[in-house]
Design an enzyme around this catalytic site. Structure first.
Site, PDB file in Angstrom:
ATOM      1  N   ASP A 163     -27.521  18.154  26.131  1.00  0.00           N
ATOM      2  CA  ASP A 163     -28.557  18.623  27.216  1.00  0.00           C
ATOM      3  C   ASP A 163     -27.698  19.145  28.526  1.00  0.00           C
ATOM      4  O   ASP A 163     -26.498  18.679  28.604  1.00  0.00           O
ATOM      5  CB  ASP A 163     -28.990  17.241  27.563  1.00  0.00           C
ATOM      6  CG  ASP A 163     -30.300  17.583  28.290  1.00  0.00           C
ATOM      7  OD1 ASP A 163     -30.850  18.736  28.560  1.00  0.00           O
ATOM      8  OD2 ASP A 163     -31.093  16.662  28.848  1.00  0.00           O
TER       9      ASP A 163
ATOM     10  N   ASN B 190     -39.486  22.620  22.578  1.00  0.00           N
ATOM     11  CA  ASN B 190     -38.379  23.750  23.261  1.00  0.00           C
ATOM     12  C   ASN B 190     -39.312  25.027  22.862  1.00  0.00           C
ATOM     13  O   ASN B 190     -39.028  26.089  23.764  1.00  0.00           O
ATOM     14  CB  ASN B 190     -37.447  23.885  22.716  1.00  0.00           C
ATOM     15  CG  ASN B 190     -36.283  22.788  23.061  1.00  0.00           C
ATOM     16  OD1 ASN B 190     -35.182  22.528  22.254  1.00  0.00           O
ATOM     17  ND2 ASN B 190     -36.129  22.204  24.132  1.00  0.00           N
TER      18      ASN B 190
HETATM   19  C1  FPP Z   1     -30.355  21.815  25.797  1.00  0.00           C
HETATM   20  O1  FPP Z   1     -29.885  22.094  27.204  1.00  0.00           O
HETATM   21  C2  FPP Z   1     -29.785  22.507  24.953  1.00  0.00           C
HETATM   22  C3  FPP Z   1     -30.662  23.174  23.989  1.00  0.00           C
HETATM   23  C4  FPP Z   1     -32.006  22.982  24.217  1.00  0.00           C
HETATM   24  C5  FPP Z   1     -30.092  24.053  22.971  1.00  0.00           C
HETATM   25  C6  FPP Z   1     -29.146  23.547  22.270  1.00  0.00           C
HETATM   26  C7  FPP Z   1     -28.305  24.820  21.516  1.00  0.00           C
HETATM   27  C8  FPP Z   1     -27.100  24.989  21.612  1.00  0.00           C
HETATM   28  C9  FPP Z   1     -26.136  24.140  21.996  1.00  0.00           C
HETATM   29  C10 FPP Z   1     -26.854  26.335  21.081  1.00  0.00           C
HETATM   30  C11 FPP Z   1     -26.301  26.666  19.871  1.00  0.00           C
HETATM   31  C12 FPP Z   1     -26.246  25.601  18.715  1.00  0.00           C
HETATM   32  C13 FPP Z   1     -25.836  25.614  17.574  1.00  0.00           C
HETATM   33  C14 FPP Z   1     -26.179  24.382  16.587  1.00  0.00           C
HETATM   34  C15 FPP Z   1     -24.854  26.693  17.359  1.00  0.00           C
HETATM   35  P1  FPP Z   1     -30.924  22.640  28.352  1.00  0.00           P
HETATM   36  O2  FPP Z   1     -31.302  24.189  28.091  1.00  0.00           O
HETATM   37  O3  FPP Z   1     -32.262  21.882  28.102  1.00  0.00           O
HETATM   38  O4  FPP Z   1     -30.584  22.213  29.725  1.00  0.00           O
HETATM   39  P2  FPP Z   1     -31.140  21.928  31.002  1.00  0.00           P
HETATM   40  O5  FPP Z   1     -31.940  20.652  30.736  1.00  0.00           O
HETATM   41  O6  FPP Z   1     -29.948  21.970  32.135  1.00  0.00           O
HETATM   42  O7  FPP Z   1     -32.004  23.068  31.325  1.00  0.00           O
END
Ligand code: FPP
Length: 223
Positions: free
Chosen positions: A10, A58
């Site tokens: 996150d 998401n």
């Molecule tokens: C959470 O941060 C992250 C995600 C919803 C996506 C996770 C994906 C990756 C790390 C990219 C690639 C994955 C792989 C397996 C290669 P957020 O967007 O919710 O952050 P925020 O809460 O600060 O908005």
């Protein structure tokens, strides 16, 4: 050492905002943290790593962000396949793969097949995953099977079977929530929350989580 580490990645968006960058660049930096975490898990003897890469919730993000995340996932898998193979990593996924874009499904299947014979870290990507949905699906499948309903039989019908439950759940970016991740499997899992945003979660941060785990006294409800 925990045998199975699960991670709620996150803070990609907040990391990007902090740097004055678009959200997708936060996800891109997050993919580099994924690479590092998988590699270190192998080096340090963690047997299984489960990453929450995309939740059923998401889909509510902007279509640009969803498209960008899907493209990043496929690109990362294609780019990293050689390295994953060299390090003996096996790949699997949990939850509704069939609703992902066809090209992503194809890349996932190709990578899973390619890494199939490996014996190193088992990398599980939770994609379009929701913990409650997984329990409902397992209950349906158990009832169809006609087996007696017990904790053991239900566990065997979860998508995570036959792998053991996570020993350690790491959540980055300081949020104290399970967010519908591995609800059934985390009954006795040690939880570690760090304020570090996922793109900054590299060697030192991972080590700190493992050291914290090693100090825990795991009693599984016993005295
Ligand atoms: C959470 O941060 C992250 C995600 C919803 C996506 C996770 C994906 C990756 C790390 C990219 C690639 C994955 C792989 C397996 C290669 P957020 O967007 O919710 O952050 P925020 O809460 O600060 O908005």
């Amino acid at each position: 050492m925990p045998r199975h580490v699960a991670v709620i990645m996150d803070g990609n968006g907040r990391w990007a905002k902090q740097q004055g960058l678009p959200r997708l660049l936060g996800h891109r930096a997050g993919a580099d943290s994924v690479r590092e975490t998988v590699r270190l898990s192998g080096e340090w003897g963690v047997e299984a790593l489960t990453l929450f890469a995309f939740s059923t919730e998401n889909w509510a993000r902007s279509s640009d962000e969803v498209r960008g995340l899907m493209a990043l996932l496929a690109r990362t898998l294609r780019r990293e396949a050689d390295e994953l193979d060299k390090n003996g990593v096996r790949l699997r996924t949990i939850e509704r793969i069939e609703t992902l874009p066809t090209s992503v499904q194809k890349t996932l299947q190709q990578t899973i097949d390619r890494l199939n014979g490996n014996r190193g870290v088992v990398l599980t990507l939770a994609l379009n995953y929701g913990g409650r949905q997984e329990i409902v699906d397992a209950v349906k499948s158990l009832l169809v099977s006609g087996e007696a309903v017990t904790e053991e039989s239900l566990s065997r019908h979860m998508q995570t079977a036959p792998f053991p439950d996570p020993d350690l759940l790491i959540r980055t970016s300081g949020e104290y929530r399970l967010s519908n991740f591995l609800l059934w499997q985390c009954a006795y899992t040690e939880i570690y929350v760090t304020p570090t945003y996922w793109p900054d979660f590299r060697r030192e941060a991972y080590l700190a989580a493992l050291h914290d785990y090693q100090r825990r006294d795991r009693r599984f409800g016993k005295a």
